[in-house]
Scaffold this motif. Structure first.
Motif, PDB file in Angstrom:
ATOM      1  N   UNK A 118      -1.355 -12.557   9.813  1.00 42.35           N
ATOM      2  CA  UNK A 118      -1.915 -11.252   9.458  1.00 42.35           C
ATOM      3  C   UNK A 118      -2.234 -10.420  10.692  1.00 42.35           C
ATOM      4  N   UNK A 119      -2.782 -11.075  11.719  1.00 39.78           N
ATOM      5  CA  UNK A 119      -3.121 -10.339  12.941  1.00 39.78           C
ATOM      6  C   UNK A 119      -1.895  -9.858  13.689  1.00 39.78           C
ATOM      7  N   UNK A 120      -0.748 -10.471  13.452  1.00 38.67           N
ATOM      8  CA  UNK A 120       0.492 -10.001  14.052  1.00 38.67           C
ATOM      9  C   UNK A 120       1.084  -8.834  13.265  1.00 38.67           C
ATOM     10  N   UNK A 121       0.999  -8.925  11.923  1.00 37.51           N
ATOM     11  CA  UNK A 121       1.704  -7.944  11.091  1.00 37.51           C
ATOM     12  C   UNK A 121       0.891  -6.705  10.745  1.00 37.51           C
ATOM     13  N   UNK A 122      -0.411  -6.828  10.623  1.00 36.73           N
ATOM     14  CA  UNK A 122      -1.225  -5.661  10.251  1.00 36.73           C
ATOM     15  C   UNK A 122      -1.065  -4.485  11.220  1.00 36.73           C
ATOM     16  N   UNK A 123      -1.058  -4.731  12.535  1.00 34.61           N
ATOM     17  CA  UNK A 123      -0.909  -3.575  13.441  1.00 34.61           C
ATOM     18  C   UNK A 123       0.421  -2.828  13.276  1.00 34.61           C
ATOM     19  N   UNK A 128       1.993   0.796   6.185  1.00 36.24           N
ATOM     20  CA  UNK A 128       3.162   1.073   5.343  1.00 36.24           C
ATOM     21  C   UNK A 128       3.377   0.001   4.274  1.00 36.24           C
ATOM     22  N   UNK A 129       2.900  -1.229   4.509  1.00 40.82           N
ATOM     23  CA  UNK A 129       3.116  -2.331   3.565  1.00 40.82           C
ATOM     24  C   UNK A 129       1.808  -3.046   3.244  1.00 40.82           C
ATOM     25  N   UNK A 130       0.737  -2.279   3.143  1.00 47.43           N
ATOM     26  CA  UNK A 130      -0.591  -2.863   2.950  1.00 47.43           C
ATOM     27  C   UNK A 130      -0.638  -3.772   1.729  1.00 47.43           C
ATOM     28  N   UNK A 131      -0.164  -3.289   0.592  1.00 51.49           N
ATOM     29  CA  UNK A 131      -0.238  -4.079  -0.641  1.00 51.49           C
ATOM     30  C   UNK A 131       0.674  -5.300  -0.588  1.00 51.49           C
ATOM     31  N   UNK A 132       1.812  -5.173   0.095  1.00 46.70           N
ATOM     32  CA  UNK A 132       2.696  -6.333   0.258  1.00 46.70           C
ATOM     33  C   UNK A 132       2.009  -7.428   1.076  1.00 46.70           C
TER      34      UNK A 132
END
Length: 319
Positions: A118-123, A128-132
């Protein structure tokens, strides 16, 4: 005046204690390749894990009377050979135990809630893909009520057990030496509680644990290899804050990729300081760069204990 080289640094409190006792303490790092010459100006040296003190270097510096290791493991020192040459070798096994134990749980909490990914992908995808991402990380679990297997039940293993018991986990412990049936927890308000520990074989521990934490010294053969991973529960979490090489990294990657292991937390690696890229980029691995003892509190305790050991040794030498 005795001269001490703190080649990998020492906490300011430890340095102050030594200087007040009449020692000269230098904290300027001497590269490994230059130590044979540089150490000729010192009576003792303190190291952590970075500096290596092997037979050849020990032979090149007959003036050295003491080697101090700030921390637990001494696999970077030829301890037996040094002692055969009349050199005192001391370490600080208790000072960093709590800090390492807390790092184990930093990795465990990270793994059970997918924080490493999550810490890699959230930034990069969070806007753009919050719900995913929310859906992808929606199946976390809790530690309470789960079994943690602790391989190696020395000081650090016991501190890890205390944190686990405080969280409501069941502890399965294995060690070559006797494992106590219970250990004492000190809770907030100085409340003391005795909690049970289950002493089991390493085979039972591997089969039954929901999470496994390693607290063993370096060995020629990995403690956890392909055979051991095959015997684990599906979805187990594995943490190594002990020594690189105690887990077969190829077998670990295979188990992670197959889903046998849900996640791993690694503070140590086989080929430090250059860990393999497929470990560093794996989405199921929580990573730290060998920082188990790297808290302000632990370093202060290490510096203080190491300074007192050095002072006592040289005082007895003069007596």
């Amino acid at each position: 005046m005795f001269r001490i080289l703190a080649n990998d640094g020492i906490d300011p409190i430890g340095k102050e204690l030594l200087e007040k006792a009449g020692f000269q303490v230098d904290t300027t790092h001497i590269p490994q390749a230059e130590l044979a010459e540089g150490l000729k100006n010192y009576d003792g040296i303190t190291v952590r894990s970075a500096t290596k003190l092997r037979k050849e270097l020990i032979d090149a510096c007959p003036n050295i009377k003491l080697i101090g290791r700030g921390g637990v493991g001494m696999d970077n020192i030829d301890v037996d050979y040094a002692r055969e040459q009349g050199i005192a070798v001391v370490n600080t096994p208790a000072a960093s135990s709590l800090s390492v134990a807390e790092l184990v749980f930093a990795h465990l909490f990270t793994g059970i809630r997918f924080l490493q990914d999550s810490n890699r992908k959230m930034p990069v995808e969070g806007n753009t893909k919050f719900n995913d991402l929310k859906k992808a990380y929606a199946k976390g679990i809790e530690l309470r009520g789960k079994k943690i297997g602790i391989i190696g039940f020395g000081r650090i293993g016991r501190e890890t057990a205390k944190v686990a018991l405080g969280l409501g986990m069941e502890v399965l412990a294995y060690d070559l030496f006797a494992v106590p049936s219970e250990i004492e927890l000190v809770l907030g308000g100085n409340v003391k509680v005795s909690c049970p520990v289950n002493s089991v074989s390493v085979e039972q521990l591997i089969r039954e644990s929901d999470f496994i934490s390693l607290h063993v010294p370096f060995a020629e053969k990995p403690v956890l290899g392909k055979e051991e991973f095959a015997q684990m529960k599906n979805g187990v979490g594995v943490v190594n804050c002990s020594r690189g090489g105690t887990i077969d990294e190829d077998a670990l990657l295979e188990a992670l990729n197959s889903g046998k292991v849900a996640f791993a937390g690694l503070d140590v690696f086989e080929n430090e300081p250059s860990p393999r890229a497929d470990l560093l980029t794996h989405p199921k691995i929580s990573l730290t760069p060998h920082i188990g003892a790297s808290t302000n509190e632990a370093q202060e305790r290490i510096g203080t204990e190491l300074a007192n050991l050095i002072i006592d040794y040289f005082n007895n030498l003069k007596a």
